[in-house]
Design a protein around this motif. Sequence first.
Motif, PDB file in Angstrom:
ATOM      1  N   ARG A   1       4.979   8.886   8.037  1.00  0.00           N
ATOM      2  CA  ARG A   1       5.960   9.264   7.199  1.00  0.00           C
ATOM      3  C   ARG A   1       5.623   9.932   5.726  1.00  0.00           C
ATOM      4  O   ARG A   1       6.328  10.666   5.131  1.00  0.00           O
ATOM      5  CB  ARG A   1       5.624   7.132   6.322  1.00  0.00           C
TER       6      ARG A   1
ATOM      7  N   THR B   1       6.383  -3.406   8.118  1.00  0.00           N
ATOM      8  CA  THR B   1       7.382  -2.724   8.337  1.00  0.00           C
ATOM      9  C   THR B   1       7.390  -1.680   9.232  1.00  0.00           C
ATOM     10  O   THR B   1       7.898  -0.742  10.441  1.00  0.00           O
ATOM     11  CB  THR B   1       8.784  -2.271   7.479  1.00  0.00           C
TER      12      THR B   1
ATOM     13  N   SER C   1       3.733   2.820   2.189  1.00  0.00           N
ATOM     14  CA  SER C   1       4.755   1.352   3.042  1.00  0.00           C
ATOM     15  C   SER C   1       6.318   1.780   2.945  1.00  0.00           C
ATOM     16  O   SER C   1       7.086   0.689   4.020  1.00  0.00           O
ATOM     17  CB  SER C   1       4.200   0.335   2.756  1.00  0.00           C
ATOM     18  N   GLY C   2       6.835   2.255   2.133  1.00  0.00           N
ATOM     19  CA  GLY C   2       8.254   1.857   1.475  1.00  0.00           C
ATOM     20  C   GLY C   2       8.550   1.697   0.554  1.00  0.00           C
ATOM     21  O   GLY C   2       9.855   1.426   0.666  1.00  0.00           O
ATOM     22  N   LYS C   3       7.713   1.059  -0.046  1.00  0.00           N
ATOM     23  CA  LYS C   3       8.095   0.342  -1.629  1.00  0.00           C
ATOM     24  C   LYS C   3       9.698   1.453  -2.387  1.00  0.00           C
ATOM     25  O   LYS C   3      10.731   0.322  -2.147  1.00  0.00           O
ATOM     26  CB  LYS C   3       7.203   0.414  -2.415  1.00  0.00           C
ATOM     27  N   GLY C   4       8.982   2.274  -2.439  1.00  0.00           N
ATOM     28  CA  GLY C   4      10.424   3.167  -3.294  1.00  0.00           C
ATOM     29  C   GLY C   4      11.730   3.290  -2.913  1.00  0.00           C
ATOM     30  O   GLY C   4      12.408   2.828  -3.068  1.00  0.00           O
ATOM     31  N   THR C   5      11.718   3.177  -1.581  1.00  0.00           N
ATOM     32  CA  THR C   5      12.411   3.937  -0.834  1.00  0.00           C
ATOM     33  C   THR C   5      13.161   3.015  -0.317  1.00  0.00           C
ATOM     34  O   THR C   5      14.360   2.386  -1.431  1.00  0.00           O
ATOM     35  CB  THR C   5      12.621   4.160   0.588  1.00  0.00           C
TER      36      THR C   5
ATOM     37  N   MET D   1       9.886  -1.351  11.992  1.00  0.00           N
ATOM     38  CA  MET D   1      11.028  -1.162  11.313  1.00  0.00           C
ATOM     39  C   MET D   1      11.937  -0.510  10.545  1.00  0.00           C
ATOM     40  O   MET D   1      11.094   0.524   9.927  1.00  0.00           O
ATOM     41  CB  MET D   1      10.447  -3.162  10.493  1.00  0.00           C
ATOM     42  N   ASP D   2      12.990   0.062  10.869  1.00  0.00           N
ATOM     43  CA  ASP D   2      13.645   1.245  10.273  1.00  0.00           C
ATOM     44  C   ASP D   2      13.590   0.441   8.718  1.00  0.00           C
ATOM     45  O   ASP D   2      14.012  -0.379   8.031  1.00  0.00           O
ATOM     46  CB  ASP D   2      14.794   1.566  10.420  1.00  0.00           C
ATOM     47  N   VAL D   3      14.704   1.398   7.493  1.00  0.00           N
ATOM     48  CA  VAL D   3      14.742   1.410   6.696  1.00  0.00           C
ATOM     49  C   VAL D   3      15.508   0.436   6.183  1.00  0.00           C
ATOM     50  O   VAL D   3      15.336  -0.950   5.244  1.00  0.00           O
ATOM     51  CB  VAL D   3      14.835   2.450   5.311  1.00  0.00           C
TER      52      VAL D   3
ATOM     53  N   PRO E   1       0.865  -1.010   0.312  1.00  0.00           N
ATOM     54  CA  PRO E   1      -0.134   0.319   0.143  1.00  0.00           C
ATOM     55  C   PRO E   1       0.869   0.578   0.098  1.00  0.00           C
ATOM     56  O   PRO E   1       1.898   1.214   0.318  1.00  0.00           O
ATOM     57  CB  PRO E   1      -0.905   0.055   1.506  1.00  0.00           C
ATOM     58  N   SER E   2       0.422   2.894  -0.139  1.00  0.00           N
ATOM     59  CA  SER E   2       0.677   2.831  -0.466  1.00  0.00           C
ATOM     60  C   SER E   2       1.761   4.158   0.932  1.00  0.00           C
ATOM     61  O   SER E   2       1.241   3.579   1.914  1.00  0.00           O
ATOM     62  CB  SER E   2      -0.395   4.590  -0.178  1.00  0.00           C
TER      63      SER E   2
ATOM     64  N   GLN F   1       8.208  13.240   4.952  1.00  0.00           N
ATOM     65  CA  GLN F   1       8.640  12.896   3.706  1.00  0.00           C
ATOM     66  C   GLN F   1       7.832  14.434   3.081  1.00  0.00           C
ATOM     67  O   GLN F   1       8.727  15.424   2.954  1.00  0.00           O
ATOM     68  CB  GLN F   1       8.209  12.208   2.848  1.00  0.00           C
TER      69      GLN F   1
HETATM   70  N1  LIG Z   1      10.976   1.300   7.233  1.00  0.00           N
HETATM   71  C1  LIG Z   1      10.616   2.365   7.465  1.00  0.00           C
HETATM   72  N2  LIG Z   1      10.780   3.007   8.494  1.00  0.00           N
HETATM   73  C2  LIG Z   1      10.165   4.459   8.145  1.00  0.00           C
HETATM   74  N3  LIG Z   1      10.474   5.034   6.993  1.00  0.00           N
HETATM   75  C3  LIG Z   1      10.043   4.878   6.329  1.00  0.00           C
HETATM   76  C4  LIG Z   1      10.281   3.175   6.402  1.00  0.00           C
HETATM   77  N4  LIG Z   1      10.513   3.137   4.617  1.00  0.00           N
HETATM   78  C5  LIG Z   1      10.131   4.187   4.061  1.00  0.00           C
HETATM   79  N5  LIG Z   1       9.631   4.989   5.146  1.00  0.00           N
HETATM   80  C6  LIG Z   1       9.909   6.118   4.810  1.00  0.00           C
HETATM   81  O1  LIG Z   1       8.270   6.379   4.559  1.00  0.00           O
HETATM   82  C7  LIG Z   1       8.562   7.598   3.205  1.00  0.00           C
HETATM   83  C8  LIG Z   1       7.914   7.217   2.436  1.00  0.00           C
HETATM   84  O2  LIG Z   1       8.371   5.911   1.320  1.00  0.00           O
HETATM   85  P1  LIG Z   1       7.900   5.769  -0.069  1.00  0.00           P
HETATM   86  O3  LIG Z   1       9.218   4.640  -0.430  1.00  0.00           O
HETATM   87  O4  LIG Z   1       8.204   6.610  -0.399  1.00  0.00           O
HETATM   88  O5  LIG Z   1       7.000   4.703   0.341  1.00  0.00           O
HETATM   89  P2  LIG Z   1       5.746   4.168  -1.064  1.00  0.00           P
HETATM   90  O6  LIG Z   1       6.494   4.153  -2.516  1.00  0.00           O
HETATM   91  O7  LIG Z   1       5.617   2.531  -0.459  1.00  0.00           O
HETATM   92  O8  LIG Z   1       4.613   4.846  -0.885  1.00  0.00           O
HETATM   93  C9  LIG Z   1       9.770   7.611   2.693  1.00  0.00           C
HETATM   94  O9  LIG Z   1      10.076   8.798   3.648  1.00  0.00           O
HETATM   95  C10 LIG Z   1      10.937   6.558   3.537  1.00  0.00           C
HETATM   96  O10 LIG Z   1      12.284   7.552   3.874  1.00  0.00           O
END
Ligand SMILES: Nc1ncnc2c1ncn2[C@@H]1O[C@H](COP(=O)(O)OP(=O)(O)O)[C@@H](O)[C@H]1O
Length: 651
Positions: free
Chosen positions: A580, A627, A443-447, A630-632, A440-441, A584
């Motif tokens: 998050r 996550t 969730s950290g997929k891009g990062t 859980m951190d990145v 989902p939106s 961001q």
């Molecule tokens: N496991 C994590 N813990 C804390 N922050 C995270 C984690 N994964 C991603 N983030 C942060 O959350 C924000 C959204 O992540 P993003 O990669 O844009 O998500 P998505 O692509 O799923 O929409 C970014 O600023 C990223 O650094």
Amino acid sequence: MEFLDLPPMLGARGTVRLPGSKSISNRVLLLAALAEGETDIRDLLASDDVERMLDALRALGVAWERTPGRDDYRVTGVGGPFPVKSGELFLGNAGTAFRPLTAALALSGGHYRLAGVARMHERPIGDLVDALRQIGADIRCTANEGYPPLEIRPADIRPGGVVRVRGDVSSQFLTALLMALPLTGEETVIEVVGELISKPYIAITLDLMARFGVRVAPDATWSRFVVPAGARYVSPGTVFVEGDASSASYFLAAGVIGGGPVRVEGVGRSSIQGDVRFAEALEQLGARIVMGDNWIEASAPAGGVLRAFDLDLNHIPDAAMTLAVAALFADGPCRLRNIASWRVKETDRIAAMATELRKVGAVVEEGADYLCVTAPARLLPAEIDTYDDHRMAMCFSLVALGECRVRINDPKCVNKTFPGYFPAFAAVARAVPVVAIDGPSASGKGTVGSMVAKALGWHHLDSGSLYRLTALTALRDGVDLDDEIGVAALAAALPARFDGDRVLLGDEDVSDEIRDEAVSVGASRVAVLPAVRAALFGRQRDYRCGPGLVAEGRDIGSTIFPDAPVKVFLTASPEARAQRRYKQLKEKGLPANMESLMQDLRERDARDAARAVAPLQQQPDAVLLDTTSMDVDAAVAFVLDLVRDRGLAAG
Ligand SMILES: Nc1ncnc2c1ncn2[C@@H]1O[C@H](COP(=O)(O)OP(=O)(O)O)[C@@H](O)[C@H]1O
Ligand SMILES: Nc1ccn([C@H]2C[C@H](O)[C@@H](COP(=O)(O)OP(=O)(O)O)O2)c(=O)n1
């Protein structure tokens, strides 16, 4: 129309146990049926063409049984002509059943009708019918003279003397006569009119007849064959069917194109099949070939590139098709000569090959009996039609080894000779690996995706940005977001580019603009439109290039790359995700409101999960990664471990 999508492949290596030879299987079945005594046949090919022969033999009064769970059969021979004196036989598109049965039935003194599929009725049989009529057979072509279907009636057969048969259209006519004439018990001389093509197939026939006790020696020019008086077939007891040398050609070529070594087991130096000489043809292209009694192994040329060739391929007409596709990997124009017989096979193979090779970008010159193929600088992804021809399907699978995705239409046509072909190919060919991250939106997929791709040195696709770019373009161009056709047209023509983490439309950096709330909401709206998803489908697949791809979105593991060897469902609680996103946006200096973010996120989750096309859901083969706490770095390490556990990257 059913199809099979083959992903781009990085190379090929491994070992394949070949299915039994079609040519040997159907000849041995007929000889065992006509012989005195029981014959145990081991490793018979399990395929459509062999089924047609087995069904026909049973209908004609020949008893056979199969060992359960094995490809071993016991055939009780009838010791002469077929005992059942009338019948209607359907022989599909099996030339190796139709031609020899026609001859054997013409000499069996009964009333039979033989038919096949539409294409079988376009494949000539007149030369064989003419030859049989010379000794008194009563055969009628019930639709068009010279073509099946046929009606055979009891007749006064006058064997002895000389029978003339043309040898320059199909060698199967001579094979059919050779196998049937011993039923008469009298000496008959067969004279071949015209140059005999595909001689190695006649050699198979003579070898197998000799095993069943009837020796026929050709003269020096293979134009005269004497079937001796008093000849009768006697079972040799047990016959082992060799692996299929024509089927071997795809794997040997895969080894040569894809690095190798690829080893085929079941044919080798001591094979009686002419198509083992395909290996010699590959050697002329520079391939490295090693051969044992019962195996052949092929690897790429020392320098990696295949030499262009100009070859007379009359002796290996079936395996030669594989060379037409191998030409796509050669360093210059390649000429395949003396292949006129292709025109009367399962389809007009010269025309079919030319049409399909052009689809992948080759320049092809087509003649009555030759093809000239010049490879493109880069192979194009294409949808390959197979013309109900097993060899077209198998040949074109090799295109994938050019790191080029390819769609094979009607892949089940391989059942004619090799029902397990595609799994066998997948077992030796190494697909470009994909890590699919869905979720989902926010969730950290891009990062996580971007960091995993960097760590592996692989390509990265953030599929969401394609939907965002589509929405942005629609908003800018004033195209209504509900105008499915209009938005899909924009999606198909999107000048999208990715440069590291920057997202570009043409030369304009829109990395920040596509994160606007208006664009985010727009992206979520256009993403429900099936035509938009279809327009972006092939585009996303084109990002799959060596050494590998990390792709993220909503349907990557379910729809875009269902064969991805690593699938992750990345998620976190809605609260964590909203926080998050808030952080961001703030960091980017963009306006953000926690409450509306939460609300928006819930709505978007619902829309992504509920839509009819490619809804967001965890695939059964995806690993769940929550996550929330859980951190990145930990999330990235988790995914990298999965990749290494699957053996896709060094530890
Ligand atoms: N496991 C994590 N813990 C804390 N922050 C995270 C984690 N994964 C991603 N983030 C942060 O959350 C924000 C959204 O992540 P993003 O990669 O844009 O998500 P998505 O692509 O799923 O929409 C970014 O600023 C990223 O650094
Ligand atoms: N493979 C994909 C990727 C994104 N989408 C949709 C889902 C979102 O509404 C938009 C934008 O996706 P993106 O991953 O950039 O957005 P989020 O920040 O995760 O919400 O596109 C999709 O339907 N299928």
